[in-house]
Motif scaffolding. Structure first.
Motif, mmCIF file in Angstrom:
data_model
loop_
_atom_site.group_PDB
_atom_site.id
_atom_site.type_symbol
_atom_site.label_atom_id
_atom_site.label_comp_id
_atom_site.label_asym_id
_atom_site.label_seq_id
_atom_site.Cartn_x
_atom_site.Cartn_y
_atom_site.Cartn_z
ATOM 1 N N GLU A 6 87.676 -18.787 -7.069
ATOM 2 C CA GLU A 6 87.959 -17.986 -5.871
ATOM 3 C C GLU A 6 89.022 -18.659 -5.015
ATOM 4 O O GLU A 6 89.175 -19.887 -5.036
ATOM 5 C CB GLU A 6 86.693 -17.801 -5.010
ATOM 6 C CG GLU A 6 85.503 -17.184 -5.700
ATOM 7 C CD GLU A 6 84.540 -18.213 -6.224
ATOM 8 O OE1 GLU A 6 83.331 -17.904 -6.339
ATOM 9 O OE2 GLU A 6 84.977 -19.345 -6.526
ATOM 10 N N SER A 7 89.703 -17.847 -4.232
ATOM 11 C CA SER A 7 90.654 -18.350 -3.243
ATOM 12 C C SER A 7 90.803 -17.312 -2.146
ATOM 13 O O SER A 7 90.326 -16.175 -2.286
ATOM 14 C CB SER A 7 92.010 -18.649 -3.884
ATOM 15 O OG SER A 7 92.576 -17.466 -4.415
ATOM 16 N N GLY A 8 91.467 -17.707 -1.062
ATOM 17 C CA GLY A 8 91.773 -16.757 -0.006
ATOM 18 C C GLY A 8 90.954 -16.908 1.255
ATOM 19 O O GLY A 8 91.213 -16.217 2.242
ATOM 20 N N CYS A 22 89.602 -13.664 -7.006
ATOM 21 C CA CYS A 22 88.787 -14.356 -7.995
ATOM 22 C C CYS A 22 89.491 -14.208 -9.332
ATOM 23 O O CYS A 22 89.590 -13.093 -9.854
ATOM 24 C CB CYS A 22 87.393 -13.760 -8.044
ATOM 25 S SG CYS A 22 86.342 -14.371 -9.378
ATOM 26 N N THR A 118 84.493 -19.888 -1.814
ATOM 27 C CA THR A 118 85.563 -20.105 -0.847
ATOM 28 C C THR A 118 84.991 -19.867 0.549
ATOM 29 O O THR A 118 84.274 -18.897 0.789
ATOM 30 C CB THR A 118 86.776 -19.188 -1.143
ATOM 31 O OG1 THR A 118 87.846 -19.516 -0.265
ATOM 32 C CG2 THR A 118 86.448 -17.709 -1.023
#
Length: 124
Positions: A6-8, A22, A118
């Motif tokens: 995941e990121s953000g 993701c 995240t």
């Protein structure tokens, strides 16, 4: 199993928006229905949203409907969660998860693969 990253996430103010991503690897994403879950400190992990392997079905936690959009791009092996009008109570670690496409569920214990999460922090 599929691997998920995941990121953000980040620190935002109330009313702001975020889009979480993701990215999957190891197996084709179209083998899986996908879900987003969140966990706040001291609380149980809770369902946020889910999307079917084709993208044709979506579902949201009742308390979050109207502020979220889940989507996916199987060609890019990526699932997204667009979150609008964020509130301080949305503060949590957000996880994406995968379950085989024959299973359509909001129960986090039935999901097989998880990302590392995240952090989303919403200040008032």
């Amino acid at each position: 199993q599929v691997q998920l990253v995941e990121s953000g996430g980040g620190l935002v103010q109330a009313g702001d928006s975020l889009r979480l991503s993701c990215v999957a690897s190891g197996r084709p994403l179209n083998n899986y229905n996908m879900g987003w879950f969140r966990q706040a400190p001291g609380k149980e992990r809770e369902f946020v949203a889910r999307i079917s392997w084709t993208g044709g079905l979506t579902d949201y936690a009742d308390s979050l409907k109207g502020r979220l959009t889940i989507s996916r791009d199987n060609a890019q092996n990526t699932v997204y969660l667009q979150m609008n009008s964020l509130k301080p109570e949305d503060t949590a670690v957000y996880y994406c998860a995968a379950v085989i496409r024959t299973t359509w569920t909001t129960a986090y214990r039935l999901y097989d693969s998880w990302g590392q999460g995240t952090q989303v922090t919403v200040s008032s």
